[in-house]
Scaffold this motif. Sequence first.
Motif, mmCIF file in Angstrom:
data_model
loop_
_atom_site.group_PDB
_atom_site.id
_atom_site.type_symbol
_atom_site.label_atom_id
_atom_site.label_comp_id
_atom_site.label_asym_id
_atom_site.label_seq_id
_atom_site.Cartn_x
_atom_site.Cartn_y
_atom_site.Cartn_z
ATOM 1 N N SER B 70 0.815 -1.216 0.000
ATOM 2 C CA SER B 70 0.000 0.000 0.000
ATOM 3 C C SER B 70 0.848 1.265 0.000
ATOM 4 O O SER B 70 0.316 2.367 0.104
ATOM 5 N N GLY B 71 2.164 1.120 -0.061
ATOM 6 C CA GLY B 71 3.020 2.308 -0.106
ATOM 7 C C GLY B 71 2.962 3.142 1.161
ATOM 8 O O GLY B 71 3.002 4.365 1.096
ATOM 9 N N SER B 73 5.210 2.630 3.618
ATOM 10 C CA SER B 73 6.532 2.524 4.225
ATOM 11 C C SER B 73 7.052 3.896 4.634
ATOM 12 O O SER B 73 6.878 4.874 3.915
ATOM 13 N N PRO B 78 9.392 0.796 -0.927
ATOM 14 C CA PRO B 78 8.932 0.465 -2.284
ATOM 15 C C PRO B 78 9.326 1.487 -3.356
ATOM 16 O O PRO B 78 8.917 1.351 -4.508
ATOM 17 N N LEU B 89 1.214 -4.988 -5.715
ATOM 18 C CA LEU B 89 0.760 -6.332 -5.326
ATOM 19 C C LEU B 89 -0.602 -6.329 -4.636
ATOM 20 O O LEU B 89 -1.025 -7.332 -4.078
ATOM 21 N N PRO B 109 -0.674 -11.845 -0.129
ATOM 22 C CA PRO B 109 0.078 -10.715 0.417
ATOM 23 C C PRO B 109 -0.649 -9.374 0.327
ATOM 24 O O PRO B 109 -0.358 -8.464 1.093
ATOM 25 N N SER B 132 0.173 0.832 13.598
ATOM 26 C CA SER B 132 -0.985 1.742 13.580
ATOM 27 C C SER B 132 -1.506 1.966 12.172
ATOM 28 O O SER B 132 -2.592 2.483 11.992
ATOM 29 N N THR B 138 -0.670 -3.571 3.740
ATOM 30 C CA THR B 138 -0.918 -4.962 3.370
ATOM 31 C C THR B 138 -0.125 -5.871 4.295
ATOM 32 O O THR B 138 0.904 -5.468 4.856
ATOM 33 N N GLY B 141 3.412 -6.101 3.038
ATOM 34 C CA GLY B 141 4.273 -5.007 3.500
ATOM 35 C C GLY B 141 4.698 -5.222 4.944
ATOM 36 O O GLY B 141 5.855 -5.041 5.308
ATOM 37 N N LEU B 144 7.405 -7.944 5.065
ATOM 38 C CA LEU B 144 8.701 -7.577 4.527
ATOM 39 C C LEU B 144 9.381 -6.496 5.346
ATOM 40 O O LEU B 144 10.579 -6.321 5.297
ATOM 41 N N GLY B 149 3.612 -3.085 16.571
ATOM 42 C CA GLY B 149 3.000 -1.899 17.174
ATOM 43 C C GLY B 149 3.061 -2.022 18.676
ATOM 44 O O GLY B 149 3.932 -2.710 19.207
ATOM 45 N N GLY B 202 13.079 -11.532 -2.245
ATOM 46 C CA GLY B 202 12.034 -12.331 -2.860
ATOM 47 C C GLY B 202 10.713 -11.597 -2.777
ATOM 48 O O GLY B 202 10.559 -10.656 -2.002
ATOM 49 N N VAL B 204 6.928 -12.141 -1.844
ATOM 50 C CA VAL B 204 6.059 -13.077 -1.135
ATOM 51 C C VAL B 204 4.712 -13.139 -1.851
ATOM 52 O O VAL B 204 4.095 -12.103 -2.113
ATOM 53 N N GLU B 414 11.140 -0.821 13.783
ATOM 54 C CA GLU B 414 10.031 -1.377 13.003
ATOM 55 C C GLU B 414 9.825 -0.775 11.626
ATOM 56 O O GLU B 414 9.152 -1.362 10.800
ATOM 57 N N HIS B 415 10.398 0.366 11.327
ATOM 58 C CA HIS B 415 10.096 0.977 10.031
ATOM 59 C C HIS B 415 11.002 0.509 8.905
ATOM 60 O O HIS B 415 10.697 0.719 7.741
ATOM 61 N N ASN B 451 14.431 -4.837 -5.990
ATOM 62 C CA ASN B 451 14.478 -3.681 -5.100
ATOM 63 C C ASN B 451 15.891 -3.109 -4.909
ATOM 64 O O ASN B 451 16.322 -2.851 -3.779
HETATM 65 C C1 LIG Z 1 0.838 6.789 9.673
HETATM 66 C C2 LIG Z 1 1.709 5.565 9.646
HETATM 67 C C3 LIG Z 1 1.835 4.812 10.791
HETATM 68 C C4 LIG Z 1 2.650 3.688 10.795
HETATM 69 N N1 LIG Z 1 2.738 2.961 11.934
HETATM 70 C C5 LIG Z 1 3.543 1.881 11.973
HETATM 71 C C6 LIG Z 1 3.657 1.118 13.168
HETATM 72 O O1 LIG Z 1 3.019 1.387 14.184
HETATM 73 N N2 LIG Z 1 4.495 0.068 13.171
HETATM 74 C C7 LIG Z 1 5.210 -0.284 12.054
HETATM 75 O O2 LIG Z 1 5.929 -1.251 12.121
HETATM 76 N N3 LIG Z 1 5.111 0.417 10.907
HETATM 77 C C8 LIG Z 1 4.297 1.496 10.827
HETATM 78 N N4 LIG Z 1 4.196 2.216 9.656
HETATM 79 C C9 LIG Z 1 5.017 1.840 8.490
HETATM 80 C C10 LIG Z 1 4.309 0.976 7.420
HETATM 81 O O3 LIG Z 1 2.911 1.095 7.527
HETATM 82 C C11 LIG Z 1 4.682 -0.469 7.511
HETATM 83 O O4 LIG Z 1 6.035 -0.604 7.185
HETATM 84 C C12 LIG Z 1 3.860 -1.409 6.607
HETATM 85 O O5 LIG Z 1 4.176 -2.731 6.892
HETATM 86 C C13 LIG Z 1 4.049 -1.188 5.125
HETATM 87 O O6 LIG Z 1 3.079 -1.931 4.426
HETATM 88 P P1 LIG Z 1 2.639 -1.564 2.939
HETATM 89 O O7 LIG Z 1 1.616 -2.536 2.476
HETATM 90 O O8 LIG Z 1 2.269 -0.159 2.847
HETATM 91 O O9 LIG Z 1 3.980 -1.840 2.153
HETATM 92 P P2 LIG Z 1 4.865 -0.865 1.248
HETATM 93 O O10 LIG Z 1 5.158 0.368 1.949
HETATM 94 O O11 LIG Z 1 4.255 -0.779 -0.085
HETATM 95 O O12 LIG Z 1 6.174 -1.743 1.141
HETATM 96 C C14 LIG Z 1 6.986 -1.978 2.238
HETATM 97 C C15 LIG Z 1 8.178 -2.856 1.810
HETATM 98 O O13 LIG Z 1 7.758 -4.167 1.555
HETATM 99 C C16 LIG Z 1 8.039 -4.560 0.213
HETATM 100 N N5 LIG Z 1 6.903 -5.377 -0.173
HETATM 101 C C17 LIG Z 1 5.582 -5.117 -0.004
HETATM 102 N N6 LIG Z 1 4.851 -6.192 -0.331
HETATM 103 C C18 LIG Z 1 5.716 -7.161 -0.707
HETATM 104 C C19 LIG Z 1 5.591 -8.520 -1.125
HETATM 105 N N7 LIG Z 1 4.411 -9.122 -1.205
HETATM 106 N N8 LIG Z 1 6.724 -9.198 -1.435
HETATM 107 C C20 LIG Z 1 7.920 -8.613 -1.341
HETATM 108 N N9 LIG Z 1 8.112 -7.357 -0.930
HETATM 109 C C21 LIG Z 1 7.017 -6.641 -0.620
HETATM 110 C C22 LIG Z 1 8.274 -3.283 -0.531
HETATM 111 O O14 LIG Z 1 9.195 -3.457 -1.566
HETATM 112 C C23 LIG Z 1 8.858 -2.392 0.558
HETATM 113 O O15 LIG Z 1 10.221 -2.631 0.693
HETATM 114 C C24 LIG Z 1 3.377 3.331 9.628
HETATM 115 C C25 LIG Z 1 3.224 4.087 8.477
HETATM 116 C C26 LIG Z 1 2.407 5.200 8.467
HETATM 117 C C27 LIG Z 1 2.279 5.986 7.220
#
Ligand SMILES: Cc1cc2nc3c(=O)[nH]c(=O)nc-3n(C[C@H](O)[C@H](O)[C@H](O)COP(=O)(O)OP(=O)(O)OC[C@H]3O[C@@H](n4cnc5c(N)ncnc54)[C@H](O)[C@@H]3O)c2cc1C
Lengths: 441, 468
Positions: B70-71, B73, B78, B89, B109, B132, B138, B141, B144, B149, B202, B204, B414-415, B451
């Motif tokens: 969902s972007g 990160s 990503p 994805l 995923p 949060s 997703t 995300g 990976l 939290g 990889g 997932v 965690e980030h 990546n």
């Molecule tokens: C307001 C806010 C609050 C947040 N709070 C927290 C928190 O409390 N704790 C925390 O840990 N994080 C937090 N985050 C960070 C973020 O939400 C997490 O890192 C989350 O897991 C990212 O998921 P995503 O689906 O957006 O993945 P993306 O941001 O799109 O991608 C994250 C990474 O995973 C890779 N990726 C995604 N899907 C796959 C797949 N299927 N296979 C291989 N690689 C993949 C991407 O290349 C990238 O490197 C927060 C972010 C925001 C904006």
Amino acid sequence: MKAAATSNHANRAVEQLHANAHDWTNQCVKCGYCLPACPTYESMGVESASPRGRINLVKLAAEGKIDLQKDLTEPIELCLGCRACETACPVGVPYGHILEAAKEAIGNRPPSSDNMTKMKKLALVHLFPYPRRMNLLGSGAMLYQKSGLSNLVRQSNLLYRVSPVLAHLEQALPAIESPAKRIRAGTLIPSKGATRMRVAFFTGCIMDSLMSRINRLTIELLTLVGCEVILPENQSCCGALHSHQGEAKQAKALAKRNIQAFMQMDAEVIVSNAGGCGASLREYEQLLADDCEWSGAAKDFSKKSKDISQILHQLGPLPFTGEYHGIVTFQDSCHLRNVQKVQTEPRLLLQAIPGITYVEMAGFDRCCASGGIYNLLHFEESMKILDEKMNDLKETRATTVITVNPGCQMQMSIGIQRDGAANHIKSLHLVEILAKACGLN
Amino acid sequence: MKKEILAALGQIIPQERMFLDLAERYCYSYDASFGEYLPEIVIQPKNAKEISELVKMANLHKIPVYPRGSGTSLSGGPLPVKGGMVLDLTLLRDKLFIDRENMLAIVSPGVITATIHQKADEAGLFYPPDPSSSNVATIGGNLLENSSGPKGLKYGTTKEYVIGLEVVTPTGEIIRTGGKTVKNVTGYDLTRLIVGSEGTLGIVTEAIIRLIPKPQSQKTFVAHFNHFIDSGHAITSILSSGILPSALELMDNACIRAVENYRPSGLPLQAEAILIIEVDGHPLAIEEEINKCADICKDNGASYVKIAETEEERQTIWSARKWVSPAITQMGPTKISEDATVPRNQIPAMMERLQQIRDKYELNLVVFGHAGDGNLHPNIITDKRNKAEMKKVELAVSEIFEAAIELGGTLSGEHGIGTLKSPYMEMELGANGVIMMKKIKEAWDPNNILNPGKIFAEKGQTKVVLLT
Ligand SMILES: Cc1cc2nc3c(=O)[nH]c(=O)nc-3n(C[C@H](O)[C@H](O)[C@H](O)COP(=O)(O)OP(=O)(O)OC[C@H]3O[C@@H](n4cnc5c(N)ncnc54)[C@H](O)[C@@H]3O)c2cc1C
Ligand code: SF4
Ligand code: SF4
């Protein structure tokens, strides 16, 4: 020479967009919290159909990194303007304003022969601002229904072959009252019993012509709870459709006309019964914020604007006379929920009706995709979202679905028709069901 | 993009899931962190087979591949820093199967994490990791980035729950790691290697995650402290008393002021810290535990302690914490969100260091976070258009990392590392530590297709760069 003139024009539009909206777009931290709230992101599944994507594109357009016409038009036009994203946004990005600024910038192009634009212009410039013309439309539509012509057209499927959009809309048109029953502007309607509040009623252009019955019932309900109701003369369209279609100048002119018409009336509250119109009345304050001559009056006006459900709830309980049987559910009107922030009052009013079974529908806060005239302009995208809504509606087993906005009410009717459920599900305005339970007709 | 490559892509993916137009490409040029990188193409695959063929083709033509959920990160995970193709994805979301007997979920995923929480809950089970962003992010995300939290303190992070994966390797093979058993020592633990690898080893395409029984009930309380150091002692006393709270959250004075300014709710403006503590489990046990926690706080100088008696009171306590994010963004349009983590007995020391950094650079720096596990969130609020201030921010961020590592902690709790923290990897791991990791990357991804530009610093890159 001509090319130069065009590009100058385009540059000005970009500069204007930058001045109007760039700071707002900068507030977005791209957290994506708005994504799950957005109906078009859900149905289309691409980031350009999401609020976060759209905001970023507006920002890029304002910075001149993408082209207003070529790159920004489609993502912006496909937005419903439901503003659910605004409610979901943790940092309060004013998406509605960004959207309007973008529409203005896009609309601000050298004249083109694009048909859709012409059709929109026609309605916006020549129809909605003129009560008389809208009345004529209403009367014409009534004639059309009463004459039996409508049956003929429906049976022959003629309209459907010409335009599926118009065909759907035609079927969704409510039964229209004779203009003779319509309450004239300039009238003062006394309260029944002691007067508790003096309110001015905003008739709205579509409500007044196509749905004048609902307006009449609204006024009767108001008088029942002790309101003295004035219908100011010279009121006009609220300007919502103009704002949403990027015609800011006209929207401002209409706002001023309404402020003038209403502020002389010395009413405590300005009541509207269409979520969309009410929202735009509430936003006159922002619309005219930079106009030093009008900003004060606009602020007062916006403060006084209330939805019918708020007043009926405040002055209630309503004097119900009968029971209403059946399962009833409520579809929030986006602009009532997300802009006016009214959500509990309509529910409390419904739940108070004797005999009613009230059920909450999954996705009640998601736009039905009527979106002003979205369903006319983007029929397929709109129907995709609507069909999902119908699934949720059927889950509730409701026999009546209530809305507080004419567009939503018609859209729900269209959905019910498409689903072949017209003989067991009705789409009503909140005022209609309340009036019925109070023995009004 | 070259014609022959497009033609080859067309053999794998239908046109309507392939985007070349500028607007759509720009829509995948960002995440919730910094930077904007335009990909050459965006593709929405629907299954492992399509992904495998895409990756094989990318190896053939040496095109970088950027997986994306969902972007959301916060570290640039990503971002398509070297162009190439973004694989969105989010359409891989058809599977969410709860296996009640084995207490597992099998998921695609692209499924949103909150949906897993909800489905598990409906089955009377519990999936604890709760970033949060869980309504948006997703599970892919989360996996990976190895997200977590507030519940991380008691229940651990995402990696504690993943027991099996289906993965498309950087060369396009489809492999399975782990399985449905909680115990598994067959060979190297590739599952854990992939989890937290930030999409560099990889893609997932399916995950098997463990679920646990749902805790019966929970209790929450809030404590105010006039002196920061006292709150630190309270935390360590609670944790060493044998109680393991399910959440232990901290807000500093700058946070308190920001929230009170944004949504006045009667928070103590003079307090240096607020702690929110939640325990879960058997109703009788937690009744005793919560009272004990409250006593410990009082003994350690808390100026105010309140145990929530009703669900409404519980929500009120949490709402203060929930308002932190929106409240601090009112202070400026740009938020630099760090997550340096220290051993928890070093929290007071880390807080002091953060204060010094704030004073030295005269920045808007607020701190909140998951104090129970040492995971602090220092946030710098600024305006990226203010170039002079951004220079100071870059320096301050470097100092935050240095402080965390000197205190025996880590760059990121965690980030993730992504693009933002890669220059500091050596500082924490040493040159040889980084070399070992690079060797793993090279073995998995000989063409550096997957990546690229993440985790490992570019040549000559020694500091975070926020000004572009
Ligand atoms: C307001 C806010 C609050 C947040 N709070 C927290 C928190 O409390 N704790 C925390 O840990 N994080 C937090 N985050 C960070 C973020 O939400 C997490 O890192 C989350 O897991 C990212 O998921 P995503 O689906 O957006 O993945 P993306 O941001 O799109 O991608 C994250 C990474 O995973 C890779 N990726 C995604 N899907 C796959 C797949 N299927 N296979 C291989 N690689 C993949 C991407 O290349 C990238 O490197 C927060 C972010 C925001 C904006
Ligand atoms: S929720 Fe608000 S800040 Fe977050 S991406 Fe959407 S508009 Fe931007
Ligand atoms: S206004 Fe509605 S359709 Fe438009 S971006 Fe916001 S949520 Fe989506």
